[in-house]
Design an enzyme around this catalytic site. Structure first.
Site, short mmCIF file in Angstrom:
data_model
loop_
_atom_site.label_atom_id
_atom_site.label_comp_id
_atom_site.label_asym_id
_atom_site.label_seq_id
_atom_site.Cartn_x
_atom_site.Cartn_y
_atom_site.Cartn_z
N ARG A 1 11.38 -6.89 5.28
CA ARG A 1 11.18 -5.44 4.62
C ARG A 1 12.32 -4.66 5.80
NH1 ARG A 1 5.53 -2.43 5.15
NH2 ARG A 1 5.25 -3.09 7.12
N ARG B 1 -0.95 -8.56 13.17
CA ARG B 1 -1.50 -7.75 12.40
C ARG B 1 -2.36 -7.88 11.30
NH1 ARG B 1 3.93 -5.48 10.75
NH2 ARG B 1 2.84 -3.82 9.52
N LYS C 1 0.72 -1.30 -0.03
CA LYS C 1 -0.22 -0.22 0.13
C LYS C 1 0.82 1.30 0.06
CE LYS C 1 -2.15 -0.35 3.91
NZ LYS C 1 -1.57 -1.64 4.51
N ARG D 1 -9.44 1.88 8.84
CA ARG D 1 -8.97 0.62 9.04
C ARG D 1 -10.15 -0.21 9.60
NH1 ARG D 1 -3.10 0.78 8.80
NH2 ARG D 1 -2.24 -0.83 9.83
N ARG E 1 11.32 -2.35 11.17
CA ARG E 1 10.15 -1.98 12.03
C ARG E 1 10.03 -2.86 13.20
NH1 ARG E 1 4.83 -0.27 8.41
NH2 ARG E 1 3.91 -1.22 10.25
P1 AMP Z 1 1.04 0.60 9.10
O1 AMP Z 1 2.31 1.46 9.08
O2 AMP Z 1 -0.20 1.30 8.28
O3 AMP Z 1 1.07 -0.78 8.77
O4 AMP Z 1 0.69 0.84 10.74
C1 AMP Z 1 1.19 0.57 11.60
C2 AMP Z 1 0.41 0.29 12.94
O5 AMP Z 1 0.11 1.71 13.20
C3 AMP Z 1 -0.81 -0.30 12.93
O6 AMP Z 1 -0.33 -1.92 13.16
C4 AMP Z 1 -1.69 0.16 13.96
O7 AMP Z 1 -1.04 -0.19 15.35
C5 AMP Z 1 -1.35 1.56 13.72
N1 AMP Z 1 -2.11 2.25 12.88
C6 AMP Z 1 -1.94 2.69 11.59
N2 AMP Z 1 -2.89 3.11 11.03
C7 AMP Z 1 -4.20 3.15 11.89
C8 AMP Z 1 -5.45 3.49 11.88
N3 AMP Z 1 -6.29 3.91 10.75
N4 AMP Z 1 -6.14 2.85 12.91
C9 AMP Z 1 -5.63 2.35 14.11
N5 AMP Z 1 -4.36 2.08 14.10
C10 AMP Z 1 -3.73 2.33 13.19
#
Ligand code: AMP
Length: 216
Positions: free
Chosen positions: A127, A171, A13, A88, A160
């Site tokens: 990654r 996740r 994404k 989400r 990360r």
């Molecule tokens: P990502 O980089 O999009 O994989 O997000 C990393 C982490 O940030 C996720 O596993 C969640 O803990 C948090 N996070 C990111 N976007 C959201 C969202 N829209 N709602 C809730 N938690 C989020």
């Protein structure tokens, strides 16, 4: 123009949304990046968000919704934006609709990247990300030319903390339980993409679908 990317963690994404944002000259917004920045600054939000992120769960809706509402009303979003990682779940999707309605806007397109659990595991566990410019590498398929150094800016490359196998699987589960149903919520604006293929092919596919508006 408002575009949303939906897909499991590791579906590409971020990469695809960044490329499309550059092409369409739209503002790119990643809630994951914003939250990681808040964590690294130890802000009030960051301190609250950290434990949820470390466990692979979602940060509470009210925190993320306020953060995004504040961000999309900034000047650089006037011509539109691309969201990576938000909404989400249906509560966030409804909150976004409401906020957009207030400013006479709406979500135009939703790009849904469909990716299997095996591919997610492989992509996320290998990654690596540049701390400085956020360029992404894959240790097997797209490693940096010099170990631990970013090809683009020479910055330090890191993994990360939530890219460990157990957290990746958690996740993915959270995604299946809470996020994947957004496919139905946005069905009238959905562009389905098979995200298991190489990034360049997916990028091409998005561009084509984007021009025609047809599904994969
Ligand atoms: P990502 O980089 O999009 O994989 O997000 C990393 C982490 O940030 C996720 O596993 C969640 O803990 C948090 N996070 C990111 N976007 C959201 C969202 N829209 N709602 C809730 N938690 C989020």
């Amino acid at each position: 123009m408002i575009i949303i990317f939906v897909g499991p963690p590791g579906s590409g994404k971020g990469t695809q949304a960044t490329r499309l944002a550059k092409q369409l000259k739209l503002c790119f917004i990643s809630t994951g990046d914003m939250l990681r920045e808040a964590v690294s600054k130890s802000s009030v939000l960051g301190l609250k968000a950290k434990s949820f992120m470390d466990k692979g769960g979602l940060v509470p809706d009210n925190e993320v919704i306020s953060m995004i509402k504040e961000r999309v009303t900034q000047k650089d979003c006037t011509n539109g934006f691309i969201l990576d990682g938000f909404p989400r779940n249906s509560i966030q999707a409804k909150a976004l609709d409401k906020a957009m309605l207030e400013i006479n806007k709406g979500v135009d397109k939703v790009i849904y990247l469909d990716v299997s659990h095996d591919v997610v595991l492989d992509r996320n566990s290998h990654r690596r990300i540049c701390r400085n410019c956020r360029a992404t590498f894959h240790l097997k398929y797209a490693p940096p030319k010099i170990a631990n150094k970013c090809d683009d800016c020479g910055g330090e490359i890191y993994q990360r903390s939530d890219d460990q196998p157990e957290t990746i699987t958690k996740r993915f589960q959270v995604y299946l339980e809470q996020t994947s149903s957004l496919k139905d919520y946005y069905q009238d604006r959905l562009i389905n993409i098979d995200g298991n293929r190489p990034m360049e092919i997916i990028e091409q596919n998005i561009k084509e679908n984007f021009k025609t508006g047809h599904n994969d």
